[in-house]
Scaffold this motif. Structure first.
Motif, PDB file in Angstrom:
ATOM      1  N   UNK A   1     -63.932 -52.406  20.404  1.00 19.47           N
ATOM      2  CA  UNK A   1     -62.638 -52.649  20.295  1.00 19.47           C
ATOM      3  C   UNK A   1     -62.360 -51.397  19.281  1.00 19.47           C
ATOM      4  N   UNK A   2     -63.245 -50.928  18.542  1.00 19.95           N
ATOM      5  CA  UNK A   2     -63.067 -49.557  17.663  1.00 19.95           C
ATOM      6  C   UNK A   2     -62.886 -48.526  18.627  1.00 19.95           C
ATOM      7  N   UNK A   3     -63.409 -48.343  19.443  1.00 22.73           N
ATOM      8  CA  UNK A   3     -63.383 -47.086  20.417  1.00 22.73           C
ATOM      9  C   UNK A   3     -62.298 -47.118  21.087  1.00 22.73           C
ATOM     10  N   UNK A   4     -61.679 -48.376  21.596  1.00 19.57           N
ATOM     11  CA  UNK A   4     -60.498 -48.338  22.394  1.00 19.57           C
ATOM     12  C   UNK A   4     -59.171 -48.057  21.271  1.00 19.57           C
ATOM     13  N   UNK A   5     -59.179 -48.909  20.555  1.00 23.40           N
ATOM     14  CA  UNK A   5     -57.881 -48.942  19.353  1.00 23.40           C
ATOM     15  C   UNK A   5     -57.862 -48.080  18.305  1.00 23.40           C
TER      16      UNK A   5
ATOM     17  N   UNK B   1     -52.057 -38.973  26.007  1.00 25.95           N
ATOM     18  CA  UNK B   1     -51.121 -38.805  27.066  1.00 25.95           C
ATOM     19  C   UNK B   1     -51.383 -39.082  28.302  1.00 25.95           C
ATOM     20  N   UNK B   2     -52.429 -38.636  28.798  1.00 26.62           N
ATOM     21  CA  UNK B   2     -52.896 -39.041  30.152  1.00 26.62           C
ATOM     22  C   UNK B   2     -53.564 -40.239  30.371  1.00 26.62           C
ATOM     23  N   UNK B   3     -53.624 -41.056  29.395  1.00 24.97           N
ATOM     24  CA  UNK B   3     -54.224 -42.439  29.676  1.00 24.97           C
ATOM     25  C   UNK B   3     -53.244 -43.169  30.293  1.00 24.97           C
ATOM     26  N   UNK B   4     -53.540 -44.057  31.214  1.00 20.28           N
ATOM     27  CA  UNK B   4     -52.789 -44.951  32.079  1.00 20.28           C
ATOM     28  C   UNK B   4     -51.819 -45.823  31.378  1.00 20.28           C
ATOM     29  N   UNK B   5     -52.355 -46.265  30.255  1.00 20.37           N
ATOM     30  CA  UNK B   5     -51.275 -47.076  29.467  1.00 20.37           C
ATOM     31  C   UNK B   5     -51.665 -46.789  27.946  1.00 20.37           C
ATOM     32  N   UNK B   6     -50.819 -47.300  27.145  1.00 19.35           N
ATOM     33  CA  UNK B   6     -50.912 -47.110  25.782  1.00 19.35           C
ATOM     34  C   UNK B   6     -51.264 -48.387  25.116  1.00 19.35           C
TER      35      UNK B   6
END
Length: 112
Positions: free
Chosen positions: A16-20, A26-31
């Motif tokens: 969870x920490x690594x993701x949020x 900006x290149x990520x598929x979603x925010x």
């Protein structure tokens, strides 16, 4: 087997920490700071991610030492995680919701 499950809970919390925590690329598929239901929720998402990591980490430690309170703490941690996934819902999170559901079911089975 207990130590594998305990380490899994700790690792699940750290994910969870690594993701949020990092700012989204900006290149990520979603925010991960955006909710399809509530718009911009980055601060709330980060707070929930930190809470999920802390509670799941505590649950994992409790399981490792066979503390009697590990089951309700595990259910609470998986619930916080599920709430975070629903808040920032993306189809990618379906696997995470499944993992949280399995954690809850397996923990509750241990209590009875």
């Amino acid at each position: 087997m207990r130590w594998i499950a305990g380490l899994f809970l700790i690792a699940h919390g750290l994910v969870h920490l690594a993701i949020w925590l990092p700012r989204p690329d900006e290149k990520a598929p979603f925010d991960v700071g955006r909710s399809p239901f509530a718009g911009e929720v980055r601060r709330l998402a980060v707070a929930l991610a930190i809470a999920a990591a802390a509670v799941l980490g505590l649950a994992g430690l409790g399981l490792l030492v066979a503390a009697p309170w590990w089951i309700p703490v595990t259910v609470a941690g998986a619930g916080i995680s599920a709430a975070l996934l629903v808040l920032t819902f993306n189809p990618w999170w379906l696997i995470g919701l499944g993992i949280n559901a399995a954690i809850i079911v397996l923990a509750v089975q241990q209590s009875g």
